[in-house]
Scaffold this motif. Structure first.
Motif, PDB file in Angstrom:
ATOM      1  N   ASP A   1      -1.283  -2.988  -3.601  1.00 22.62           N
ATOM      2  CA  ASP A   1      -0.878  -4.220  -4.306  1.00 22.62           C
ATOM      3  C   ASP A   1       0.523  -4.081  -4.884  1.00 22.62           C
ATOM      4  OD1 ASP A   1      -3.157  -5.601  -3.720  1.00 22.62           O
ATOM      5  OD2 ASP A   1      -4.172  -5.136  -5.621  1.00 22.62           O
ATOM      6  N   ASN A   2       0.793  -2.909  -5.466  1.00 24.67           N
ATOM      7  CA  ASN A   2       2.141  -2.647  -5.997  1.00 24.67           C
ATOM      8  C   ASN A   2       3.179  -2.682  -4.883  1.00 24.67           C
ATOM      9  OD1 ASN A   2       1.182  -2.376  -8.604  1.00 24.67           O
ATOM     10  ND2 ASN A   2       0.927  -0.148  -8.441  1.00 24.67           N
ATOM     11  N   LEU A   3       2.785  -2.120  -3.725  1.00 24.24           N
ATOM     12  CA  LEU A   3       3.691  -2.112  -2.578  1.00 24.24           C
ATOM     13  C   LEU A   3       3.965  -3.540  -2.108  1.00 24.24           C
ATOM     14  CD1 LEU A   3       5.254  -0.671  -0.308  1.00 24.24           C
ATOM     15  CD2 LEU A   3       3.082  -0.499   0.945  1.00 24.24           C
ATOM     16  N   ARG A   4       2.909  -4.346  -2.039  1.00 28.08           N
ATOM     17  CA  ARG A   4       3.071  -5.744  -1.607  1.00 28.08           C
ATOM     18  C   ARG A   4       4.047  -6.466  -2.541  1.00 28.08           C
ATOM     19  NH1 ARG A   4      -2.849  -5.702  -0.888  1.00 28.08           N
ATOM     20  NH2 ARG A   4      -3.298  -5.598   1.365  1.00 28.08           N
ATOM     21  N   ALA A   5       3.864  -6.234  -3.859  1.00 28.15           N
ATOM     22  CA  ALA A   5       4.724  -6.902  -4.829  1.00 28.15           C
ATOM     23  C   ALA A   5       6.192  -6.520  -4.636  1.00 28.15           C
ATOM     24  CB  ALA A   5       4.285  -6.543  -6.246  1.00 28.15           C
ATOM     25  N   LYS A   6       6.439  -5.253  -4.371  1.00 32.34           N
ATOM     26  CA  LYS A   6       7.812  -4.794  -4.170  1.00 32.34           C
ATOM     27  C   LYS A   6       8.403  -5.350  -2.872  1.00 32.34           C
ATOM     28  CE  LYS A   6       7.377  -0.478  -6.774  1.00 32.34           C
ATOM     29  NZ  LYS A   6       7.360   1.002  -6.718  1.00 32.34           N
ATOM     30  N   LEU A   7       7.575  -5.415  -1.821  1.00 30.99           N
ATOM     31  CA  LEU A   7       8.042  -5.964  -0.551  1.00 30.99           C
ATOM     32  C   LEU A   7       8.354  -7.450  -0.659  1.00 30.99           C
ATOM     33  CD1 LEU A   7       5.652  -4.139   1.955  1.00 30.99           C
ATOM     34  CD2 LEU A   7       8.069  -3.692   1.596  1.00 30.99           C
ATOM     35  N   ASN A   8       7.514  -8.150  -1.447  1.00 31.45           N
ATOM     36  CA  ASN A   8       7.751  -9.605  -1.639  1.00 31.45           C
ATOM     37  C   ASN A   8       9.027  -9.848  -2.425  1.00 31.45           C
ATOM     38  OD1 ASN A   8       5.484 -10.343  -0.223  1.00 31.45           O
ATOM     39  ND2 ASN A   8       4.149 -10.373  -2.030  1.00 31.45           N
ATOM     40  N   ASP A   9       9.286  -8.975  -3.408  1.00 24.70           N
ATOM     41  CA  ASP A   9      10.525  -9.105  -4.186  1.00 24.70           C
ATOM     42  C   ASP A   9      11.729  -8.902  -3.287  1.00 24.70           C
ATOM     43  OD1 ASP A   9       9.121  -9.649  -6.440  1.00 24.70           O
ATOM     44  OD2 ASP A   9       9.199  -7.586  -7.240  1.00 24.70           O
TER      45      ASP A   9
ATOM     46  N   ASP B   1      -2.376   0.755  -5.370  1.00 25.47           N
ATOM     47  CA  ASP B   1      -1.074   1.197  -4.863  1.00 25.47           C
ATOM     48  C   ASP B   1      -0.532   0.227  -3.815  1.00 25.47           C
ATOM     49  OD1 ASP B   1      -1.165   3.376  -6.521  1.00 25.47           O
ATOM     50  OD2 ASP B   1      -1.867   4.779  -4.987  1.00 25.47           O
TER      51      ASP B   1
END
Length: 401
Positions: free
Chosen positions: A393-401, A391
């Protein structure tokens, strides 16, 4: 319709024959012109009694105590009269006296309560639950014998001190840990609540006692451990059977009693046209509907003609709970998994590794497990580090986007 009646209370004295300067104090209860006397077991000087006022004269401590006794007696007699009115009793002076003295009421004992519970609940509670209650009952009897030097006690004599004394006795037993003690105290509280509901006691002495359960580490298999057990080869046929039934529970979330009870009628086609298990939890009688995963269906197909269930409606050749757990320990040793396996480990594994860790919503998992409250299922969600990592990792990906 109740006929009108008269009720009055008065006090009087009766001189002692051998000591005429002293007198005994009495209350007179009169109902419809019929009277009855009640001795108040108090002695007082005759010359200080005022009959018209119905009290003793003077300001001494003795006078104060006797007049206080008179006021309390009058209040209790009126209370007895009022309670009989509410019960729609045919009131007599005898009945008021008996209620005042408490001789009209049956006083129940702890052993009578235990016997009553055993008799009334044996057809309501599950066999295992009743066995647990009987163990608690045996501990209560031991506590009475060893700590109170008696074989029984009136329920009205049980107080908070008795309650915490029972806890202390349980804690002195080397066979019980904290949660075991709390389970027995929980059952004792339920027994006393039953006595309160039956109006056998006026006040429940266990209300203030707080149960203090300690959080226990949940045993479940990780994905590699589950795969290790699934792929293991065993020389003993009995280990293969119990491994497969255990794996079946890992992919259905069913408890031991529910797997053992499974029969052909529980297999039905669901809303998606695929096979589902329609059953009820043995523990709570809650209806559960579980889509049959491929891993579980394969195991059912393996045993449809097994000699142990051939000619019956059973789906799996389940051994006794004790034997099953014994074999599971042997399986864990053979595959070198350092966890204390029991059949319930399968249910935990289904909730964590098989469902939540694979993204199944917690609301769905709660339904599959037959939980009444989602908070019960959330216990499983707290222990899955891999899900938390995913979860985040998914959050990190969304924040990076």
């Amino acid at each position: 319709m109740r006929t009108s009646q008269t009720f009055s209370i008065s006090f009087f004295i009766r001189k002692k024959k051998k000591q005429p300067e002293l007198a005994l104090l009495y209350a007179r209860v009169t109902v419809n012109s019929k009277s009855l006397e009640i001795s108040l077991k108090r002695t007082l000087p005759v010359n200080r009694w005022n009959q018209s006022a119905g009290k003793i004269l003077g300001n001494s401590a003795e006078s104060y105590q006797i007049n206080k006794k008179l006021d309390e007696t009058k209040a209790l007699l009126y209370k007895a009269y009022d309670s009989l009115l509410k019960e729609d009793q045919v009131i007599t002076a005898h009945l008021i006296k008996d209620r005042f003295l408490g001789t009209d009421q049956q006083h129940y004992t702890l052993l009578y309560l235990l016997s009553y519970h055993d008799q009334k609940m044996s057809d309501v509670l599950k066999y295992g639950t009743m066995e647990n209650y009987r163990t608690t009952e045996n501990y209560l009897k031991e506590y009475l014998k060893k700590q109170h030097r008696t074989s029984d006690i009136y329920l009205k004599q049980i107080d908070y001190q008795f309650t915490i004394g029972f806890e202390s006795y349980l804690r002195s037993l080397s066979s019980l840990q904290n949660n075991g003690v709390m389970k027995h105290m929980e059952r004792f509280k339920k027994l006393m609540r039953l006595a309160e509901h039956l109006d056998w006691i006026e006040k429940n002495p266990t209300v203030r006692f707080k149960l203090r359960f300690e959080q226990v580490d949940m045993v479940y298999l990780s994905k590699p451990e589950l795969e290790k057990i699934k792929s293991a080869e065993f020389e003993k046929d009995v280990l293969r059977i119990n491994r497969n039934i255990f794996v079946f529970a890992c992919y259905t979330g069913l408890a031991y009693a529910d797997v053992k009870a499974l029969n052909k009628n529980h297999l039905q086609f669901g809303i998606d046209g695929k096979k589902w298990i329609y059953t009820r939890r043995s523990k709570t009688n809650t209806a559960v509907r579980i889509p049959l995963l491929e891993e579980a269906e394969e195991i059912l197909n393996c045993y449809k003609d097994h000699p142990k269930i051939d000619g019956t409606e059973k789906l799996l050749p389940v051994y006794s709970n004790q034997k099953t757990n014994q074999y599971l320990k042997e399986i864990a040793d053979e595959v070198k998994i350092r966890k204390k396996l029991s059949f319930h480990t399968a249910r935990h594994t289904f909730a964590t590794t098989v469902t939540l860790a694979n993204g199944v919503p917690i609301e769905t998992v709660s339904k599959l497990l037959g939980h009444h409250k989602i908070s019960t299922t959330q216990i499983y969600a707290r222990v899955i580090d891999s899900k938390i990592s995913s979860d985040i990792d998914n959050l990190r990906a969304k924040l990076n986007d």
